[in-house]
Each structure stands twice: as structure tokens, then as C-alpha cells.
Design a protein around this motif. Structure first.
Motif, short mmCIF file in Angstrom:
data_model
loop_
_atom_site.label_atom_id
_atom_site.label_comp_id
_atom_site.label_asym_id
_atom_site.label_seq_id
_atom_site.Cartn_x
_atom_site.Cartn_y
_atom_site.Cartn_z
N ARG A 204 0.82 -1.22 0.00
CA ARG A 204 0.00 0.00 0.00
C ARG A 204 0.85 1.26 0.00
NH1 ARG A 204 -4.54 1.73 4.58
NH2 ARG A 204 -5.03 3.78 3.65
N TYR A 205 1.92 1.29 0.82
CA TYR A 205 2.68 2.52 1.00
C TYR A 205 3.99 2.56 0.23
CZ TYR A 205 -0.67 3.45 4.72
OH TYR A 205 -1.82 3.68 5.41
N GLY A 206 4.57 1.43 -0.02
CA GLY A 206 5.78 1.38 -0.85
C GLY A 206 7.04 1.91 -0.19
N TYR A 207 7.04 2.09 1.13
CA TYR A 207 8.25 2.55 1.81
C TYR A 207 9.25 1.41 1.97
CZ TYR A 207 5.49 6.69 3.12
OH TYR A 207 4.72 7.82 3.10
N SER A 208 10.48 1.77 2.24
CA SER A 208 11.52 0.74 2.39
C SER A 208 11.84 0.45 3.86
CB SER A 208 12.81 1.17 1.68
OG SER A 208 13.30 2.38 2.21
N GLN A 209 11.36 1.31 4.78
CA GLN A 209 11.64 1.12 6.20
C GLN A 209 10.40 1.42 7.03
OE1 GLN A 209 14.88 4.00 6.33
NE2 GLN A 209 16.36 2.36 6.68
N TYR A 210 10.19 0.61 8.07
CA TYR A 210 9.01 0.75 8.92
C TYR A 210 9.41 0.58 10.39
CZ TYR A 210 6.62 0.05 4.48
OH TYR A 210 6.20 0.16 3.18
N PRO A 211 9.21 1.60 11.23
CA PRO A 211 9.45 1.43 12.66
C PRO A 211 8.53 0.35 13.22
CG PRO A 211 9.29 3.75 12.09
CD PRO A 211 8.85 2.99 10.89
N VAL A 212 9.09 -0.45 14.10
CA VAL A 212 8.33 -1.56 14.69
C VAL A 212 7.99 -1.21 16.13
CG1 VAL A 212 8.35 -4.01 15.28
CG2 VAL A 212 9.52 -3.21 13.21
N TYR A 213 6.69 -1.34 16.49
CA TYR A 213 6.24 -0.99 17.83
C TYR A 213 5.71 -2.22 18.57
CZ TYR A 213 6.86 4.00 17.35
OH TYR A 213 7.42 5.25 17.23
N ARG A 214 6.10 -2.31 19.84
CA ARG A 214 5.60 -3.36 20.72
C ARG A 214 5.09 -2.70 22.00
NH1 ARG A 214 9.81 -7.84 22.58
NH2 ARG A 214 10.80 -5.94 23.40
N ASN A 215 3.84 -2.91 22.30
CA ASN A 215 3.23 -2.27 23.48
C ASN A 215 3.47 -0.77 23.50
OD1 ASN A 215 2.37 -4.83 24.40
ND2 ASN A 215 4.33 -5.15 25.45
N LYS A 216 3.25 -0.13 22.37
CA LYS A 216 3.34 1.32 22.20
C LYS A 216 4.76 1.88 22.28
CE LYS A 216 -1.36 2.24 23.83
NZ LYS A 216 -2.21 3.03 24.76
N GLU A 217 5.75 1.01 22.22
CA GLU A 217 7.13 1.48 22.25
C GLU A 217 7.88 0.97 21.03
OE1 GLU A 217 11.02 1.80 25.17
OE2 GLU A 217 9.29 0.62 25.79
N CYS A 218 8.66 1.87 20.42
CA CYS A 218 9.43 1.49 19.24
C CYS A 218 10.60 0.60 19.65
CB CYS A 218 9.94 2.73 18.52
SG CYS A 218 10.80 2.37 16.97
N VAL A 219 10.70 -0.56 19.01
CA VAL A 219 11.75 -1.52 19.38
C VAL A 219 12.71 -1.81 18.23
CG1 VAL A 219 10.37 -2.63 21.17
CG2 VAL A 219 10.22 -3.46 18.80
N GLY A 220 12.53 -1.13 17.12
CA GLY A 220 13.44 -1.38 16.00
C GLY A 220 12.90 -0.87 14.69
N LEU A 221 13.62 -1.23 13.65
CA LEU A 221 13.27 -0.78 12.30
C LEU A 221 13.27 -2.00 11.39
CD1 LEU A 221 12.81 2.06 10.95
CD2 LEU A 221 15.18 1.89 10.17
N LEU A 222 12.19 -2.15 10.64
CA LEU A 222 12.08 -3.26 9.69
C LEU A 222 12.26 -2.73 8.28
CD1 LEU A 222 11.33 -6.29 9.17
CD2 LEU A 222 8.98 -5.49 8.85
N ALA A 223 13.21 -3.27 7.55
CA ALA A 223 13.44 -2.88 6.16
C ALA A 223 12.89 -3.96 5.24
CB ALA A 223 14.93 -2.68 5.90
N THR A 224 12.40 -3.54 4.08
CA THR A 224 11.86 -4.52 3.14
C THR A 224 12.92 -5.54 2.75
OG1 THR A 224 12.32 -2.96 1.34
CG2 THR A 224 10.08 -3.00 2.23
N GLY A 225 14.18 -5.09 2.71
CA GLY A 225 15.26 -6.02 2.38
C GLY A 225 15.42 -7.11 3.42
N ASP A 226 15.04 -6.81 4.68
CA ASP A 226 15.11 -7.82 5.74
C ASP A 226 14.17 -8.99 5.43
OD1 ASP A 226 16.84 -6.19 7.13
OD2 ASP A 226 15.25 -5.28 8.33
N ILE A 227 13.01 -8.65 4.93
CA ILE A 227 12.02 -9.69 4.63
C ILE A 227 12.50 -10.58 3.49
CG2 ILE A 227 9.65 -10.12 3.88
CD1 ILE A 227 8.88 -7.47 5.20
N VAL A 228 13.06 -9.94 2.47
CA VAL A 228 13.58 -10.71 1.33
C VAL A 228 14.70 -11.63 1.79
CG1 VAL A 228 14.78 -10.55 -0.88
CG2 VAL A 228 12.95 -8.92 -0.33
N LYS A 229 15.60 -11.10 2.62
CA LYS A 229 16.72 -11.91 3.13
C LYS A 229 16.20 -13.08 3.97
CE LYS A 229 21.12 -11.42 5.61
NZ LYS A 229 20.90 -12.50 6.59
N TRP A 230 15.23 -12.78 4.83
CA TRP A 230 14.67 -13.84 5.66
C TRP A 230 14.04 -14.94 4.80
CZ3 TRP A 230 10.00 -16.19 6.31
CH2 TRP A 230 9.85 -16.99 7.45
#
Length: 241
Positions: A128-154
Motif C-alpha cells: 500500500r505505502y511502498g516505503y523501504s523502512q518501517y518502525p516496529v512498535y511493541r506495546n506502544k514502544e518502538c523496538v526497532g526498524l524493519l526494512a523490506t530487504g530484511d524480509i527478502v533476506k529472511w
């Protein structure tokens, strides 16, 4: 208005603008050396605004030295800067002096993903958004950054017989197996120069910061108001015309 008065006015305006830029350089570069050339040479390696006007300011420094050092009496300058030169340096001074909040260049619409979210839902977000990076939140706190390349690598590392089973895979499963993406947080009041300093200081410590996430007070448990990457700093367009 006679010629002598016009000459005096242009020269004085040039000197005032130059001094304003000099004061701004001291504030931006923050070193124990007030020499204009030193501030310029060190600042150009750290700040895009200085890099953009580096050559102009080098020439203006030579002109300023000629104007000041060759002055024989009060109100008399041996050289007269052209009106275009005076106008240009005044515009540069106004850019150096105005508040440049980092939010001006930040990605305003920061799309986040949930730590416990199914990765298939994340695919829909990426589509939908086409961004390459997405902050990841757990219980309303940012715990990291997810890159689209991470998913491909995984996916390439978990393919079995040309099939990757995604039904039970969550964002956290991907994050745990890919490299960490260093991020920092900053308050919305931070200016561009300070953000550049954050990237520079991390780089000196061999930490390659990927993003500064801007929140209300610079806390990781606040909603993101914007995100600045190193690329955003390179793309800053300071225009005087």
C-alpha cells in the motif's frame, strides 16, 4: 543618494551579512576555533548547508578581508561589492540564521508495523505505502526498524523446496534473524544541524545510523511525528533565489 553613500551602504551591508554568517558557523560547527576558514573547512564535511555554499563563502571571505583590512578610514572601503553579491550573501545569511527544524525535511507520514503482527499483513502495508523502512512498535514502544530487504533476506534463508511457509510467521520472527538497524529518537524541536551531528557522532563510533525518529519529546514510547534518514540530509535543498 550620492555614489559615496551608495558604496558605503553596499560595503557595510556585505560586512554585516558576513559577520552574521560567521556567528552562525560558530553555533553550527561548535569547535574551539573562531577562524572563518577553519569553521568552513570543518563544517563542510558535516553539514549540507555549508557544503552547498562552501565555494561562495570562500570567495566572500577573500572579499571581506580586502574590504576590512584595506579600509583606510571610517566609512571608506577600497573596494565596492556588486549589488548582486550583497543581495546573495544577505540571502545566505538569512538561511543560516533562520530556524531549520528537522521536521521540515522529515518523512511526515511514518507508517509503523506491530511487533506481533503476521508478516502477511505487513506485506499488505508494504504494498500500500511502498516505503523501504518501517518502525516496529511493541506495546506502544518502538523496538526497532524493519526494512523490506530484511524480509527478502529472511525468505531466501527460509525457503524449503521452493516454498516459504508464512502463515505463522510474525514481524518479530524476521527481526530476530536479521541485522539490527540503529535508530535514535529526537524531540520535535531539534534542528537540522543537531540531527546532522547525531549522524556524524554515530559514524565516528562506527555506528551507521539509519534513521532519527522524531517524537514530541524524543522518547521511544511516543508516536512518531517524522523520520529523518541520512539520505534526507543529503537531499536538503537550501535555495536563496
Amino acid at each position: 543618494m550620492n555614489t559615496i553613500y551608495q558604496s558605503y551602504q553596499l560595503s557595510e551591508r556585505f560586512e554585516v551579512a558576513f559577520n552574521q554568517i560567521h556567528d552562525s558557523l560558530k553555533s553550527i560547527v561548535k569547535i574551539n576555533d573562531d577562524r572563518f576558514k577553519t569553521l568552513l573547512d570543518i563544517g563542510v564535511r558535516k553539514h549540507q548547508i555549508i557544503n552547498q555554499y562552501y565555494n561562495d563563502l570562500k570567495q566572500y571571505a577573500k572579499l571581506r578581508n580586502s574590504l576590512v583590512h584595506d579600509k583606510k578610514e571610517l566609512g571608506y572601503y577600497i573596494a565596492e561589492p556588486h549589488l548582486d553579491v550583497v543581495t546573495h550573501i544577505e540571502k545566505i545569511a538569512s538561511i543560516f540564521n533562520r530556524p531549520n527544524y528537522a521536521l521540515m525535511i522529515a518523512t511526515k507520514e511514518v507508517i509503523t508495523v506491530n511487533y506481533d503482527e503476521n508478516i502477511i499483513n505487513t506485506f499488505q502495508t508494504i504494498k500500500r505505502y511502498g516505503y523501504s523502512q518501517y518502525p516496529v512498535y511493541r506495546n506502544k514502544e518502538c523496538v526497532g526498524l524493519l526494512a523490506t530487504g530484511d524480509i527478502v533476506k529472511w525468505m531466501t534463508e527460509n525457503v524449503r523446496n521452493a516454498v516459504v511457509e508464512l502463515a505463522e510467521i510474525k514481524v518479530k520472527d524476521v527481526l530476530k534473524t536479521v541485522r539490527n538497524h540503529p535508530i535514535e529518537f529526537a524531540a520535535k524541536s531539534i534542528d537540522i544541524f543537531s540531527v546532522e551531528d547525531i549522524f556524524e557522532n554515530k559514524h565516528k563510533n562506527k555506528i551507521y545510523l539509519e534513521a532519527v525518529i522524531i517524537t514530541e519529546n524524543g522518547k521511544s514510547d511516543e508516536l512518531p511525528l517524522g523520520m529523518v534518514t541520512a539520505w534526507d540530509l543529503i537531499e536538503i535543498d537550501y535555495t536563496v533565489d
